[in-house]
Motif scaffolding. Structure first.
Motif, short mmCIF file in Angstrom:
data_model
loop_
_atom_site.label_atom_id
_atom_site.label_comp_id
_atom_site.label_asym_id
_atom_site.label_seq_id
_atom_site.Cartn_x
_atom_site.Cartn_y
_atom_site.Cartn_z
N CYS A 98 17.89 -31.83 -21.04
CA CYS A 98 16.95 -30.79 -21.51
C CYS A 98 17.22 -30.45 -22.97
O CYS A 98 16.27 -30.31 -23.77
N THR A 99 18.49 -30.31 -23.34
CA THR A 99 18.83 -29.98 -24.73
C THR A 99 18.40 -31.10 -25.69
O THR A 99 17.80 -30.83 -26.74
N LEU A 100 18.69 -32.34 -25.33
CA LEU A 100 18.32 -33.46 -26.19
C LEU A 100 16.80 -33.61 -26.29
O LEU A 100 16.27 -33.94 -27.36
N SER A 101 16.11 -33.36 -25.19
CA SER A 101 14.64 -33.46 -25.21
C SER A 101 14.04 -32.39 -26.11
O SER A 101 13.12 -32.67 -26.90
N LEU A 102 14.54 -31.16 -26.01
CA LEU A 102 14.05 -30.09 -26.88
C LEU A 102 14.37 -30.39 -28.34
O LEU A 102 13.55 -30.13 -29.23
N PHE A 103 15.58 -30.91 -28.59
CA PHE A 103 15.94 -31.23 -29.96
C PHE A 103 15.01 -32.31 -30.52
O PHE A 103 14.55 -32.21 -31.67
N ALA A 104 14.73 -33.34 -29.73
CA ALA A 104 13.84 -34.40 -30.20
C ALA A 104 12.44 -33.87 -30.47
O ALA A 104 11.80 -34.23 -31.47
N PHE A 105 11.95 -32.99 -29.59
CA PHE A 105 10.60 -32.44 -29.77
C PHE A 105 10.52 -31.58 -31.02
O PHE A 105 9.64 -31.77 -31.88
N PHE A 106 11.43 -30.62 -31.18
CA PHE A 106 11.36 -29.72 -32.33
C PHE A 106 11.68 -30.45 -33.64
O PHE A 106 11.11 -30.11 -34.69
N TYR A 107 12.58 -31.41 -33.58
CA TYR A 107 12.87 -32.16 -34.81
C TYR A 107 11.64 -32.97 -35.24
O TYR A 107 11.30 -33.00 -36.43
N ALA A 108 11.00 -33.63 -34.28
CA ALA A 108 9.79 -34.39 -34.62
C ALA A 108 8.68 -33.47 -35.13
O ALA A 108 7.95 -33.82 -36.08
N TYR A 109 8.57 -32.29 -34.53
CA TYR A 109 7.54 -31.34 -34.97
C TYR A 109 7.84 -30.85 -36.38
O TYR A 109 6.94 -30.79 -37.24
#
Length: 489
Positions: free
Chosen positions: A220-231
């Motif tokens: 969950c942490t890595l997925s959120l990091f990938a999403f917000f970083y890409a955004y």
């Protein structure tokens, strides 16, 4: 004085025919069982050292006693496997499970004795016999106990100084299991009885798990990091390059990461307290606490500690990144450019000064509260406080931490959320997306604090059910003789 006893040496010389070193036990230890070890690997040597240091008489069975003699302590006797099993009362089988079949010839000497299987598998097993169960089939006249497979050779050699001291045991023979438990205590460990030998498969799988309780929080942490970083990359780095040809790719290693980390931390902290609200709403809807929660909610509730620690980790990294921002060359160049562009007009902007002061102060308070939550979650600290204190810290102070982190984000946004120029291509600022979940959690918590809702939820959690007639005793009757509240059904 007894001259015969004084003249007799404690350790005899090594015999030529057996190559073994015999230990003469003191009279005070004659009641202790003789411990045998089959195998001469690293675990066997560490176990022999720990047993000898604890005062046990140890015999080691080896196929080549002379070759392995120098590897073991002087107080341990090395001999053939047949001799070791005939002298020992409790035998540790410290050989690989694929070699258990080579011990079948020892079946007569092992009859009626306790065998401790310390082996582990190469992969996690599900629907099959464990190594201990297979060993019990090979030696039906012996009592097999599973244990010592969750401790390393280093822990055995150095002693249980730090970390967990627990040793999981299981077996069908209660007397054999009790003798092994007594041995564990004498070695300085804490035995944990896991029942019959049928549970040995679960014990064998324990060393093979790789952070099973951390899998969902880390994903969950890595997925959120990938999403917000890409955004953030799309909105703040790639868009200026495509639209205006402005190259700001230097922001990717530090600035973009620093904007992403607090977003992940705040969302993860919200996910810590959201399942508790879901559970309370379900109990209010059902009117009872005796309905089982859905499986996804059960798993979510049991992962809250790991989610909170992931949130603290991201917040700590955000603090470090923020302190390092002025050290960048790009920050120094931007400061020089801004200094050259300032010609006339006030440099001191009161609103911006107050916003930054409050923003930093709220962030420090949020990180301090998160640090307290993280420290309290340690078993060594949690064991020193009672349940009420633990609940106060993790719940009350936890919501305070969530409130301060939300306030920190609101102060960062200030009035920027109402500026249309902040929404290029209808892409809202990152802090607007981040605030949705924590605001919903805080509003849900406030809704549960409404007196009528809080009273009903408290009654449900004390046994009241909507489908039954339950009468709660008056408060003055409940407190008689120092008794707690009770309900009459």
């Amino acid at each position: 004085m007894m001259p015969d006893e004084m003249a007799r040496p404690l350790i005899r010389g090594r015999g030529e025919e057996g190559g073994s070193r015999r230990l003469q036990a003191p009279a005070s230890e004659l009641c202790s069982p003789v411990i045998g070890i089959l195998g001469t690997g690293d675990f066997s040597r560490s176990l022999a050292r720990r047993l000898v240091a604890s005062g046990y008489q140890v015999v080691v069975g080896s196929r080549n006693p002379k070759f392995s003699a120098a590897l073991f302590p002087e107080e341990a006797e090395l001999m053939s496997q047949m001799e070791a099993t005939s002298k020992a009362d409790v035998v540790f089988v410290a050989v690989f499970p694929e070699h258990h079949a080579t011990l079948v010839e020892l079946r007569p000497t092992l009859a009626g004795k306790t065998l401790v299987d310390v082996s582990n598998g190469l992969k996690i097993k599900r629907d099959t016999l464990s190594n201990a169960e297979q060993l019990a089939e090979l030696f039906p006249e012996s009592s097999v106990v599973k244990g010592f497979n969750t401790v390393s050779a280093w822990t055995l050699q150095m002693g249980p100084q730090d970390g967990s001291r627990q040793i999981f045991l299981c077996g069908d023979d209660s007397r054999a299991k009790c003798s092994v438990m007594q041995l564990c205590r004498r070695l300085g460990f804490v035995p944990v009885d896991r029942g019959l030998l049928a549970s040995s498969l679960e014990i064998e799988n324990l060393p093979l798990y790789l952070f099973p309780s951390w899998r969902i929080p880390v994903i969950c942490t890595l997925s959120l990091f990938a999403f917000f970083y890409a955004y953030n990359f799309l909105r703040d780095v790639l868009r200026p390059y495509v639209v205006a040809g402005k190259n700001v790719f230097y922001k990717m290693p530090i600035e973009t990461v620093n904007v992403t980390l607090p977003a992940v931390s705040l969302v993860m902290l919200s996910l810590v307290y959201l399942p508790g609200l879901c559970a309370a709403l379900l109990q209010l809807w059902w009117g009872t606490k005796y309905n089982r929660f859905p499986g996804w909610l059960d798993r979510w509730l049991t992962s809250r500690k790991q989610m909170g620690l992931c949130s603290f980790w991201c917040a700590a990294l955000h603090a470090v990144y923020s302190l390092c921002l002025p050290m960048r060359k790009s920050a120094r160049f931007q400061l020089l450019i801004a200094a050259r562009q300032v010609k006339e007009g006030p440099v001191w902007v009161e609103e911006e000064v107050w916003r930054m002061e409050l923003y930093v102060s709220a962030g420090i308070m949020a990180l301090g509260l998160l640090s307290l939550l993280a420290v309290t979650s340690l078993p060594s600290v949690a064991n020193t406080i009672n349940w009420r204190e633990f609940t106060f810290i993790q719940s009350t102070l936890g919501y305070c931490a969530l409130s301060m982190a939300t306030l920190h984000t609101l102060l960062f946004g200030w009035d920027r959320a109402f500026d249309p120029a902040r929404y290029p291509f209808l892409l809202p600022p990152t802090f607007v997306l981040v605030l949705v979940l924590p605001m919903a959690v805080l509003l849900g918590r406030l809704a549960l604090l409404v007196p009528c809702v809080a009273r009903r939820l408290r009654m449900i959690r004390r046994g009241w059910e909507k489908s039954r007639h339950v009468r709660f005793a008056p408060q003055e009757e409940c407190c008689r003789n120092g008794l707690e509240e009770f309900s009459n059904v």
